[in-house]
Design a protein around this motif. Structure first.
Motif, PDB file in Angstrom:
ATOM      1  N   VAL A  55      -0.492  14.718   6.840  1.00  0.00           N
ATOM      2  CA  VAL A  55      -0.323  13.858   5.670  1.00  0.00           C
ATOM      3  C   VAL A  55       0.945  13.027   5.852  1.00  0.00           C
ATOM      4  CG1 VAL A  55      -0.033  13.777   3.170  1.00  0.00           C
ATOM      5  CG2 VAL A  55      -1.480  15.543   4.198  1.00  0.00           C
ATOM      6  N   TYR A  56       0.817  11.710   5.641  1.00  0.00           N
ATOM      7  CA  TYR A  56       1.932  10.773   5.778  1.00  0.00           C
ATOM      8  C   TYR A  56       2.271  10.210   4.403  1.00  0.00           C
ATOM      9  CZ  TYR A  56       0.449  11.047  10.642  1.00  0.00           C
ATOM     10  OH  TYR A  56       0.106  11.493  11.886  1.00  0.00           O
ATOM     11  N   THR A  57       3.554  10.241   4.039  1.00  0.00           N
ATOM     12  CA  THR A  57       3.954   9.795   2.708  1.00  0.00           C
ATOM     13  C   THR A  57       5.100   8.790   2.794  1.00  0.00           C
ATOM     14  OG1 THR A  57       5.478  11.670   2.514  1.00  0.00           O
ATOM     15  CG2 THR A  57       3.251  11.966   1.630  1.00  0.00           C
ATOM     16  N   GLY A  58       5.293   8.063   1.711  1.00  0.00           N
ATOM     17  CA  GLY A  58       6.405   7.111   1.638  1.00  0.00           C
ATOM     18  C   GLY A  58       6.616   6.683   0.200  1.00  0.00           C
ATOM     19  N   VAL A  59       7.891   6.516  -0.186  1.00  0.00           N
ATOM     20  CA  VAL A  59       8.239   6.045  -1.528  1.00  0.00           C
ATOM     21  C   VAL A  59       9.075   4.783  -1.382  1.00  0.00           C
ATOM     22  CG1 VAL A  59       9.327   6.623  -3.718  1.00  0.00           C
ATOM     23  CG2 VAL A  59       8.238   8.427  -2.364  1.00  0.00           C
ATOM     24  N   PHE A  60       8.626   3.682  -2.011  1.00  0.00           N
ATOM     25  CA  PHE A  60       9.305   2.394  -1.875  1.00  0.00           C
ATOM     26  C   PHE A  60       9.514   1.780  -3.259  1.00  0.00           C
ATOM     27  CE2 PHE A  60       6.523   3.139   1.767  1.00  0.00           C
ATOM     28  CZ  PHE A  60       7.452   3.122   2.809  1.00  0.00           C
ATOM     29  N   ASP A  61      10.578   1.030  -3.394  1.00  0.00           N
ATOM     30  CA  ASP A  61      10.894   0.403  -4.679  1.00  0.00           C
ATOM     31  C   ASP A  61      10.287  -0.992  -4.768  1.00  0.00           C
ATOM     32  OD1 ASP A  61      12.346   2.576  -5.531  1.00  0.00           O
ATOM     33  OD2 ASP A  61      14.228   1.849  -4.682  1.00  0.00           O
ATOM     34  N   ASP A  62       9.724  -1.266  -5.952  1.00  0.00           N
ATOM     35  CA  ASP A  62       9.215  -2.607  -6.279  1.00  0.00           C
ATOM     36  C   ASP A  62       8.222  -3.127  -5.228  1.00  0.00           C
ATOM     37  OD1 ASP A  62      10.827  -2.754  -8.605  1.00  0.00           O
ATOM     38  OD2 ASP A  62      12.555  -3.208  -7.334  1.00  0.00           O
ATOM     39  N   VAL A 118      -2.866   9.290   4.099  1.00  0.00           N
ATOM     40  CA  VAL A 118      -1.647   8.560   3.748  1.00  0.00           C
ATOM     41  C   VAL A 118      -1.553   8.490   2.228  1.00  0.00           C
ATOM     42  CG1 VAL A 118      -0.352   6.424   3.973  1.00  0.00           C
ATOM     43  CG2 VAL A 118      -1.822   7.171   5.843  1.00  0.00           C
ATOM     44  N   VAL A 119      -0.407   8.888   1.681  1.00  0.00           N
ATOM     45  CA  VAL A 119      -0.153   8.817   0.236  1.00  0.00           C
ATOM     46  C   VAL A 119       1.155   8.060   0.038  1.00  0.00           C
ATOM     47  CG1 VAL A 119       0.127  10.104  -1.904  1.00  0.00           C
ATOM     48  CG2 VAL A 119      -1.306  11.038  -0.083  1.00  0.00           C
ATOM     49  N   LEU A 120       1.089   6.877  -0.562  1.00  0.00           N
ATOM     50  CA  LEU A 120       2.258   6.010  -0.711  1.00  0.00           C
ATOM     51  C   LEU A 120       2.524   5.703  -2.181  1.00  0.00           C
ATOM     52  CD1 LEU A 120       1.514   3.469   2.167  1.00  0.00           C
ATOM     53  CD2 LEU A 120       2.908   5.543   2.282  1.00  0.00           C
ATOM     54  N   PHE A 121       3.834   5.598  -2.528  1.00  0.00           N
ATOM     55  CA  PHE A 121       4.254   5.326  -3.899  1.00  0.00           C
ATOM     56  C   PHE A 121       5.096   4.053  -3.937  1.00  0.00           C
ATOM     57  CE2 PHE A 121       3.618   9.811  -3.355  1.00  0.00           C
ATOM     58  CZ  PHE A 121       3.018  10.241  -4.527  1.00  0.00           C
ATOM     59  N   GLY A 122       4.822   3.205  -4.916  1.00  0.00           N
ATOM     60  CA  GLY A 122       5.634   2.011  -5.146  1.00  0.00           C
ATOM     61  C   GLY A 122       6.283   2.106  -6.515  1.00  0.00           C
ATOM     62  N   ARG A 123       7.592   2.405  -6.559  1.00  0.00           N
ATOM     63  CA  ARG A 123       8.271   2.625  -7.833  1.00  0.00           C
ATOM     64  C   ARG A 123       8.786   1.321  -8.433  1.00  0.00           C
ATOM     65  NH1 ARG A 123      12.319   7.453  -6.165  1.00  0.00           N
ATOM     66  NH2 ARG A 123      13.071   5.716  -4.921  1.00  0.00           N
ATOM     67  N   GLY A 179      -2.071  -2.195   2.573  1.00  0.00           N
ATOM     68  CA  GLY A 179      -1.982  -2.717   3.931  1.00  0.00           C
ATOM     69  C   GLY A 179      -1.209  -1.791   4.848  1.00  0.00           C
ATOM     70  N   LEU A 180      -0.135  -1.187   4.299  1.00  0.00           N
ATOM     71  CA  LEU A 180       0.660  -0.252   5.096  1.00  0.00           C
ATOM     72  C   LEU A 180      -0.145   1.005   5.418  1.00  0.00           C
ATOM     73  CD1 LEU A 180       3.314   0.603   6.389  1.00  0.00           C
ATOM     74  CD2 LEU A 180       4.108   1.360   4.138  1.00  0.00           C
ATOM     75  N   ALA A 181      -0.914   1.499   4.429  1.00  0.00           N
ATOM     76  CA  ALA A 181      -1.754   2.679   4.665  1.00  0.00           C
ATOM     77  C   ALA A 181      -2.781   2.403   5.759  1.00  0.00           C
ATOM     78  CB  ALA A 181      -2.453   3.099   3.370  1.00  0.00           C
ATOM     79  N   ASP A 182      -3.394   1.214   5.718  1.00  0.00           N
ATOM     80  CA  ASP A 182      -4.352   0.830   6.761  1.00  0.00           C
ATOM     81  C   ASP A 182      -3.695   0.828   8.131  1.00  0.00           C
ATOM     82  OD1 ASP A 182      -6.405   0.521   4.979  1.00  0.00           O
ATOM     83  OD2 ASP A 182      -6.111  -1.638   4.731  1.00  0.00           O
TER      84      ASP A 182
END
Length: 866
Positions: free
Chosen positions: A767-774, A796-801, A782-785
């Motif tokens: 599992v690949y994760t990432g937390v990014f602002d705005d 892939v599990v990504l968060f945009g705060r 696109g990043l998950a792809d």
């Protein structure tokens, strides 16, 4: 007694009966033309319609060597000398020609004279009331009475297959192996009183009766012979060995297993069991996959998956912790390819599919075994919840868990396993926003018991029917008034209900005092059509006559798509091979979706060839013919039928001459030219071993062309280039983006590198994760792809705060879709974040307001993935 190889024995049997006037036929498929059977389980299966008297035989005498597959005793395979999944059955058949005397005399002649088996090594049994067979064995053959055992119905009477049908006594020939264990003291050892010494080598079935509903037997006007001799057992007899696994059918495979694993056969009984399991199962795997059966979670595919995973577990017991089964395929092909050329042709496909299936299971096998051991150590037993957890999380078929427990002498309770499975399905349906279709239709009891709606929609798109039942909110009412929605049952209708993958018709209904919109039509019980109607004016009352009008534009679009689906099925078989089988479909006015068995993605060239074939048939303006016939006659002619689909005695066949012929109750165009144009929109995985194509026809294809033309025009404006320069400009921009990404080394920047370095193994998956602002969802997607394009397998599990909101993207690789559903995971995450989400199995988005809980979600991610 003559030594014979398996090749010599097959040939000897078939040539012997050929000289006796039999037509020698090649083995039929392991996948029978019988929706009631999953596999060909005996030599007589291909001739079942003849035995039932529903089809006239082309030949009255036939001999075959039939490949068969049974899994009913799979837990015994490897533990006994003669249990198998895949096996071959030698058989001679008579349809109204010769009977008991010839069948017995020829069987004895072949065994004693051709094979040279000493008579003193042979015994026979007959049904206790079958005096004719006893007399033939005793007087014609010359067997002494003591060697002719009279046994009861449970031992020497075959059939019927159901409560009624053809049946008859049988007579079995036994070979005395000389193995003395299990014989009683002080009396002669016989097949009736010993275990393991005598081996049944041939069963002669005399189908001479018909059993009625009261269990009475009536003589059949045409008596038949059905015999079966196990090739593996006869080989063991002729090659002087006790176990089938010591014959030339298995020895090369066992030697290859020894070479692969480094474990010697014969050194340790537990390891010998594992070697025998693998040797047996690799034959079944090779033959099933060569016929287009691929691992999945239902039907034949699930049976295959069980066999593969059972073999793999026994490989682990031998110390193999990497894919190895695919390395045994060539040995099976070398041994049996001359007799069954289909396994030679599909050798590469079998190896490829098998290796991928091994990789999938090995990712979770080790962890699953560890969990199993923890449960055993903690509780000393397994309950239904434990069994379900191992199945749901680690892909352990129930049978494997039970077998592992029994090997340790442990108690296993699986009584509530199905309850857990149904609860999971219920939650899945709710999570996907679907309406549960478990509702009972008690109101239908108001109809006469023999009531059937007359369907007229094949011939016309409008008709008149009488309203016989009105329902609102599950309750029977006398009328529906303006603004209300309810169910309406009529005496006749032109509306096609949703069934067989075809979407229902829609349209309108007009009565003397009102009118309504027909929004949906379905068939809750066979033959009763229910219309969901929204009353738009006045009222619709019981006993009134109603004018019914099908939406013609939608119906004709659906007809185009349905006929195109048949053409697509035929084209896929021609381009990819006969292993292609329908695994599901949807026919709607705006599109068609077709699921089919195939182990890998289609290439661009294959997609073009399929499209070209379908459009060639469309442009040829071929007639689409419909005719009715008996089910047996349709199957005899090779008409395509779907396994598990229910068919009556009389079936409807849709035929495009020279192209396609299928059992189908749906609506179709009159000529292929009416389809207009066929265009594939997408091709992707539906599940393991199953691909999915979506396509459009007619005005749908025209609309697709217009949208793509609009996209090209918009790109020309945005990029400031002509149509021929679009690709070059996009490639330049893409390279610029990559260059900028390479320059990113740290900080809160959307970086592929940051996500790749976050890898964690949760529940046996990366599992690949990432937390990014705005960061907006489009960028996260696109990043998950991009990440999955690099790693191939994982999630892939990504968060945009943002300040007040958090966006979430979940992406699952194709090989994990049978275990994980991106839409369900996204919804679970959204619940934690105070929001909602959804999407498909492979890609989903979510959003929430609880930005501060992102860290908590990351910490509990493994729980949310279960």
């Amino acid at each position: 007694m003559k030594y014979m190889s398996s090749e010599e024995l097959r040939e000897s049997f078939l040539r012997f009966f050929e000289k006796k006037g039999h037509k020698v036929l090649p083995s039929a498929s392991l996948i029978p033309d019988d929706p009631q059977l999953m596999f060909t389980i005996a030599g007589m299966v291909p001739f079942k319609p003849i035995f039932w008297g529903k089809v006239e035989p082309v030949y009255t005498r036939i001999a075959t060597c039939q490949k068969c597959l049974r899994t009913v005793d799979i837990e015994n395979v490897g533990k006994t000398p003669r249990h198998h999944t895949f096996f071959e059955m030698l058989g001679n058949f008579s349809f109204g020609d010769y009977f008991k005397e010839e069948a017995i005399e020829w069987a004895w002649e072949f065994v004693t004279e051709v094979l040279g088996v000493p008579e003193e090594k042979l015994w026979v049994s007959v049904y206790e009331e079958d005096e004719e067979s006893f007399r033939i064995w005793n007087e014609k053959i010359g067997l002494p009475e003591r060697k002719i055992l009279r046994l009861g119905k449970e031992d020497n009477f075959w059939g019927p297959a159901g409560p009624t049908g053809p049946c008859g006594p049988d007579s079995e020939i036994f070979y005395d192996t000389g193995y003395s264990a299990g014989c009683p003291q002080g009396v002669e050892c016989t097949p009736a009183n010993s275990e393991g010494r005598f081996v049944e080598i041939w069963n002669l079935v005399f189908t001479e009766y018909y059993q009625d509903e009261e269990g009475r037997l009536h003589p059949l006007p045409r008596k038949n012979i059905d015999t079966g001799a196990g090739l593996e057992r006869m080989c063991a007899m002729l090659q002087g060995v006790y176990s089938n696994f010591d014959t030339d059918l298995f020895r090369p495979i066992i030697e290859a297993i020894q070479d692969l694993t480094g474990v010697s056969y014969g050194s340790d009984e537990k390891k010998d069991v594992s070697i025998r399991v693998i040797a047996d199962h690799i034959r079944a795997i090779t033959f099933l996959m060569s016929e287009g059966v691929f691992p999945s979670n239902e039907g034949r595919g699930y049976v295959l998956r069980r066999i593969v995973r059972r073999a793999m577990r026994h490989g682990v017991l031998l110390g193999e912790n990497k894919p190895f089964l695919h390395g045994l395929v060539d040995v099976v092909v070398e041994k049996m390819g001359k007799v069954y050329p289909e396994i030679v042709e599909k050798r590469d496909t079998v190896r490829e599919v098998l290796q991928e299936e091994e990789r999938k299971f090995l990712r979770t096998l080790e962890q699953g075994i560890r969990i199993f051991e923890e449960i055993v150590e903690k509780k000393g037993r397994l309950d239904s919840k434990d069994v379900f957890r191992l199945y749901d999380t680690y892909g352990f078929p129930v049978e494997i868990t039970v077998e592992m427990a029994r090997e340790r002498g442990l108690e296993v309770d699986t009584s509530k396993f199905n309850d857990y499975m149904e609860e999971q399905r219920r939650k899945s349906r709710l999570a996907m926003g679907e309406v549960e279709f478990a509702k009972k239709y008690e109101y239908l009891e108001e109809l006469p018991r023999d009531f059937k709606t007359v369907f007229t929609g094949y011939e016309k798109l409008s008709d008149v029917g009488k309203v016989v039942l009105l329902v609102k909110n599950g309750e029977v009412v006398q009328k529906l008034v303006e603004g209300e929605v309810g169910e309406v049952v009529l005496t006749r209708t032109p509306f096609y209900p949703e069934k067989g993958g075809q979407a229902s018709d829609t349209g309108s209904m007009i009565t003397p005092r009102g009118r309504g919109t027909v929004e949906y039509v379905f068939e809750p019980v066979e033959g009763v059509t229910v219309h969901r109607v929204r009353v738009t004016e006045g009222e619709i009352a019981e006993e009134e006559m109603a004018d019914l009008f099908v939406d013609e534009r939608k119906r004709r679009a659906t007809m185009r798509n349905h006929t195109a689906t048949h053409l697509l099925h035929a084209a896929l078989k021609r381009v990819l091979g006969d292993h292609v089988r329908q695994a599901g479909s949807l026919v709607a006015p705006d599109r068609l979706r077709f699921d089919f068995t195939h182990p890998k993605a289609l290439t661009d060239e294959e997609i073009r060839r399929v499209e070209d074939l379908v459009n060639e048939w469309i442009l040829s303006d071929l007639p689409v013919e419909v005719y009715y016939t008996s089910y047996e006659e349709a199957i005899r002619k090779g008409v395509v039928a779907l396994f598990a689909e229910k068919y009556g005695d009389i079936v409807r066949v849709v035929r495009v001459p020279g192209v396609s012929e299928e059992l189908c109750g749906g609506t179709h165009v009159n000529r292929t030219g009416q389809i207009g144009l066929f265009k594939i929109v997408s091709e992707e995985a539906s599940s393991s071993g199953v691909r999915r194509i979506e396509a459009v026809t007619g005005f749908g294809a025209l609309e697709l062309a217009r949208k793509r033309e609009e996209t090209i025009l918009e790109l020309k404006k945005l990029l400031g280039v002509g149509e021929e320069g679009i690709l070059e400009r996009v490639q330049a921009l893409r390279e610029r983006v990559r260059e900028l990404e390479r320059k990113v080394s740290s900080g809160n920047v959307v970086s592929e590198k940051v996500v790749l370095e976050s890898r964690r193994n949760l529940g046996g998956v990366d599992v690949y994760t990432g937390v990014f602002d705005d960061v907006d969802p489009k960028t996260l997607g696109g990043l998950a792809d991009s990440v999955l394009a690099r790693v191939k397998s994982g999630m892939v599990v990504l968060f945009g705060r943002g300040k007040e909101k958090v966006n979430v993207v979940v992406k699952v690789s194709e090989d994990l879709l049978e275990r994980f559903n991106a839409a369900e995971i996204a919804k679970r995450i959204a619940e934690r974040l105070g929001g909602s989400g959804g999407g498909s199995k492979s890609f989903a988005q979510a959003g929430g307001k609880s930005v501060e809980k992102v860290g908590e979600v990351l910490e509990r991610l493994e729980d949310l993935l279960r």
